[in-house]
Design an enzyme around this catalytic site. Sequence first.
Site, PDB file in Angstrom:
ATOM      1  N   ASP A 155      -5.045  21.330  70.885  1.00 58.19           N
ATOM      2  CA  ASP A 155      -4.374  21.169  72.175  1.00 58.19           C
ATOM      3  C   ASP A 155      -3.911  22.508  72.734  1.00 58.19           C
ATOM      4  O   ASP A 155      -2.760  22.677  73.130  1.00 58.19           O
ATOM      5  CB  ASP A 155      -3.206  20.171  72.036  1.00 58.19           C
ATOM      6  CG  ASP A 155      -3.694  18.825  71.498  1.00 58.19           C
ATOM      7  OD1 ASP A 155      -4.028  18.742  70.311  1.00 58.19           O
ATOM      8  OD2 ASP A 155      -3.793  17.882  72.293  1.00 58.19           O
ATOM      9  N   ASP A 182      -9.105  19.230  72.197  1.00 55.41           N
ATOM     10  CA  ASP A 182      -8.389  19.626  73.415  1.00 55.41           C
ATOM     11  C   ASP A 182      -8.324  21.152  73.493  1.00 55.41           C
ATOM     12  O   ASP A 182      -7.360  21.785  73.049  1.00 55.41           O
ATOM     13  CB  ASP A 182      -7.011  18.971  73.531  1.00 55.41           C
ATOM     14  CG  ASP A 182      -7.103  17.535  74.038  1.00 55.41           C
ATOM     15  OD1 ASP A 182      -8.241  17.061  74.303  1.00 55.41           O
ATOM     16  OD2 ASP A 182      -6.051  16.891  74.201  1.00 55.41           O
ATOM     17  N   TYR A 185      -8.085  22.283  78.615  1.00 55.19           N
ATOM     18  CA  TYR A 185      -7.335  21.541  79.640  1.00 55.19           C
ATOM     19  C   TYR A 185      -7.862  21.856  81.032  1.00 55.19           C
ATOM     20  O   TYR A 185      -7.115  21.954  82.001  1.00 55.19           O
ATOM     21  CB  TYR A 185      -5.821  21.777  79.533  1.00 55.19           C
ATOM     22  CG  TYR A 185      -5.232  21.038  78.353  1.00 55.19           C
ATOM     23  CD1 TYR A 185      -5.481  21.486  77.064  1.00 55.19           C
ATOM     24  CD2 TYR A 185      -4.495  19.865  78.512  1.00 55.19           C
ATOM     25  CE1 TYR A 185      -5.015  20.784  75.967  1.00 55.19           C
ATOM     26  CE2 TYR A 185      -4.013  19.171  77.407  1.00 55.19           C
ATOM     27  CZ  TYR A 185      -4.280  19.629  76.141  1.00 55.19           C
ATOM     28  OH  TYR A 185      -3.821  18.945  75.049  1.00 55.19           O
ATOM     29  N   ASN A 215      -9.584  14.162  74.057  1.00 58.98           N
ATOM     30  CA  ASN A 215      -9.727  13.407  75.313  1.00 58.98           C
ATOM     31  C   ASN A 215      -9.902  14.323  76.516  1.00 58.98           C
ATOM     32  O   ASN A 215     -10.548  13.952  77.489  1.00 58.98           O
ATOM     33  CB  ASN A 215      -8.514  12.484  75.509  1.00 58.98           C
ATOM     34  CG  ASN A 215      -7.198  13.196  75.361  1.00 58.98           C
ATOM     35  OD1 ASN A 215      -6.942  13.829  74.332  1.00 58.98           O
ATOM     36  ND2 ASN A 215      -6.365  13.142  76.374  1.00 58.98           N
ATOM     37  N   HIS A 299      -9.207  14.222  66.492  1.00 58.06           N
ATOM     38  CA  HIS A 299      -8.261  14.566  67.557  1.00 58.06           C
ATOM     39  C   HIS A 299      -7.027  13.663  67.533  1.00 58.06           C
ATOM     40  O   HIS A 299      -5.903  14.138  67.454  1.00 58.06           O
ATOM     41  CB  HIS A 299      -8.926  14.526  68.932  1.00 58.06           C
ATOM     42  CG  HIS A 299      -7.989  14.966  70.015  1.00 58.06           C
ATOM     43  ND1 HIS A 299      -7.444  16.238  70.028  1.00 58.06           N
ATOM     44  CD2 HIS A 299      -7.449  14.316  71.069  1.00 58.06           C
ATOM     45  CE1 HIS A 299      -6.616  16.346  71.057  1.00 58.06           C
ATOM     46  NE2 HIS A 299      -6.595  15.191  71.700  1.00 58.06           N
ATOM     47  N   HIS A 309       1.542   8.699  72.416  1.00 52.82           N
ATOM     48  CA  HIS A 309       0.226   8.215  71.952  1.00 52.82           C
ATOM     49  C   HIS A 309       0.295   7.161  70.856  1.00 52.82           C
ATOM     50  O   HIS A 309      -0.566   7.111  69.991  1.00 52.82           O
ATOM     51  CB  HIS A 309      -0.647   9.394  71.485  1.00 52.82           C
ATOM     52  CG  HIS A 309      -0.902  10.396  72.570  1.00 52.82           C
ATOM     53  ND1 HIS A 309      -1.489  10.054  73.763  1.00 52.82           N
ATOM     54  CD2 HIS A 309      -0.653  11.724  72.625  1.00 52.82           C
ATOM     55  CE1 HIS A 309      -1.580  11.143  74.524  1.00 52.82           C
ATOM     56  NE2 HIS A 309      -1.072  12.164  73.860  1.00 52.82           N
ATOM     57  N   HIS A 338      -3.680  16.078  69.558  1.00 53.46           N
ATOM     58  CA  HIS A 338      -3.352  15.028  70.537  1.00 53.46           C
ATOM     59  C   HIS A 338      -1.868  14.929  70.841  1.00 53.46           C
ATOM     60  O   HIS A 338      -1.472  14.943  72.003  1.00 53.46           O
ATOM     61  CB  HIS A 338      -3.902  13.686  70.040  1.00 53.46           C
ATOM     62  CG  HIS A 338      -4.147  12.668  71.121  1.00 53.46           C
ATOM     63  ND1 HIS A 338      -4.575  13.005  72.388  1.00 53.46           N
ATOM     64  CD2 HIS A 338      -4.057  11.301  71.099  1.00 53.46           C
ATOM     65  CE1 HIS A 338      -4.719  11.886  73.096  1.00 53.46           C
ATOM     66  NE2 HIS A 338      -4.415  10.856  72.349  1.00 53.46           N
ATOM     67  N   VAL A 339      -1.037  14.785  69.812  1.00 54.77           N
ATOM     68  CA  VAL A 339       0.414  14.759  70.006  1.00 54.77           C
ATOM     69  C   VAL A 339       0.884  16.210  69.975  1.00 54.77           C
ATOM     70  O   VAL A 339       0.595  16.936  69.026  1.00 54.77           O
ATOM     71  CB  VAL A 339       1.089  13.945  68.879  1.00 54.77           C
ATOM     72  CG1 VAL A 339       2.604  14.063  68.981  1.00 54.77           C
ATOM     73  CG2 VAL A 339       0.643  12.487  68.954  1.00 54.77           C
ATOM     74  N   HIS A 340       1.611  16.613  71.020  1.00 54.72           N
ATOM     75  CA  HIS A 340       1.961  18.028  71.170  1.00 54.72           C
ATOM     76  C   HIS A 340       3.218  18.351  70.375  1.00 54.72           C
ATOM     77  O   HIS A 340       4.308  18.565  70.936  1.00 54.72           O
ATOM     78  CB  HIS A 340       2.115  18.375  72.648  1.00 54.72           C
ATOM     79  CG  HIS A 340       0.866  18.091  73.416  1.00 54.72           C
ATOM     80  ND1 HIS A 340       0.836  17.943  74.771  1.00 54.72           N
ATOM     81  CD2 HIS A 340      -0.413  17.925  72.986  1.00 54.72           C
ATOM     82  CE1 HIS A 340      -0.403  17.699  75.154  1.00 54.72           C
ATOM     83  NE2 HIS A 340      -1.178  17.668  74.080  1.00 54.72           N
TER      84      HIS A 340
HETATM   85 FE   LIG Z   1      -5.358  14.923  73.364  1.00 53.98          FE
END
Ligand SMILES: [Fe+2]
Length: 435
Positions: A155, A182, A185, A215, A299, A309, A338-340
């Site tokens: 990410d 990710d 962006y 994603n 991810h 999420h 995925h989870v920041h």
């Molecule tokens: Fe993501």
Amino acid sequence: MAIKRRPGLVLAVFTLMGLAFPVSFGAIVQGYNRPPARKDLDIPADDPGSASPQQVHISVVGEDKMRVTWITDSPSPATVVYGTSTGVYESSATGDTSSYTYLMYTSGDIHDVVIGPLKPNTTYYYRCGSSDSDPEFSFKTPPAAFPITFAIVGDLGQTEWTSSTLEHIDKANHDMFLLPGDLSYADLIQNKWDSFGRLVQPLASKRPWMVTQGNHEIEKIPIVHSHAFTAYNARWHMPYEESGSDSNLYYSFNVAGVHVIMLGSYTDFDPSSAQYQWLQADLGKVDRGRTPWIVVLIHAPWYNSNKAHQGESESVDMKEAMEDLLYQARVDVVYAGHVHAYERFTRVYKAQANNCGPVHITIGDGGNREGLASEYLNPQPKISVFREASFGHGQLVVVNATHARWTWHRNEDSETIASDSIWLTNLSSDPACKK
Ligand SMILES: [Fe+2]
Ligand SMILES: *[C@@H]1O[C@H](CO)[C@@H](O)[C@H](O)[C@H]1NC(C)=O
Ligand SMILES: *[C@@H]1O[C@H](CO)[C@@H](O)[C@H](O)[C@H]1NC(C)=O
Ligand SMILES: *[C@@H]1O[C@H](CO)[C@@H](O)[C@H](O)[C@H]1NC(C)=O
């Protein structure tokens, strides 16, 4: 590709499609509170419109070759010259050039050249293209045996936070970078893939960057752009052919004594799917004598106690479909993004602590413009050992066949602070996990 972009139009389409089809944009529309995020950096091209190489990055192919990927705004040969002394290029290789279109955007020429065989743990100097005036780059090949150090974070995005994460990784003495999805962006704005390529070039041209997709790589728009992963597949060609996979979305490779498996959270994963069948066959081929360690990247995390999420199919259903395969194979660690934020679980299987299951680690804290995911479910589940919503990155030092050290480095302003660290021991040295 400053000369080719139409940002206004693309932005308008993006906004319209975003309103009409919010589901396509995953994380962008999640409704949780994030602290103020930082905006994307402005990263201009050095020499727009020219044939000079930009966005140079490398990735391993097999155990002794390297793929060199770069982009030019005007035609240039897909040739890499290289050698082990600066300015002396005794070898040369030629590859392919491609490009892609996305709405009104046309990419530059994407050059893809595989070089080698190369010696392990050796610095190579190389030049992309055929012009003597083109810059020299250098990389170090990974070692053939332990120890090996991986830098790991997902990410990323392209903000000032991303820059500090990258600076910390650059200072760490790593052999390879692993990215659990990710990347840019760009979110449909294709010239942001170009600025991301320029941002990461200083690191990605000197150590292999092995990535899987998240994603934000999907970039599918109903009707007007119905293919998923167009930019990702065109720009980040990973060694899937060499691992018997038919898709750039999942692949594996061996490096030193580690078998690394990259899975795709946004392609089919049910037992009848090509990905599942490939994973089953790939795990069946692992020789623990040669690669005592198995590390998997996805991810969307299978274990997650952050509020962000929760309950998504790519987490819940993929875990349901594939957890047994990883457990039976005695996978050592599973990294997700995925989870920041950062979260480390104990060894788990079917949501219970289990000494023969993989350690699950969420490392989606690269620094993208969406900011942090700072709300957690309470109480903290017993299987969650450490969780914190801060940007940072991780380092996995695989010391030998039985011991590896994992450390999470938090970004504190411009400093990198080691904040969570554990020893991992290889599973089959534990008699209780012998099959
Ligand atoms: Fe993501
Ligand atoms: C790689 O090279 C460095 C410096 O040349 C050396 O110190 C290190 O031991 C080597 N690592 C391996 C695994 O051979
Ligand atoms: C784990 O360590 C033992 C002891 O060194 C070794 O025999 C084995 O090959 C290693 N890897 C696995 C998964 O068994
Ligand atoms: C592997 O590394 C660990 C940690 O440094 C050390 O304690 C252990 O003795 C090493 N094992 C071998 C076989 O060298």
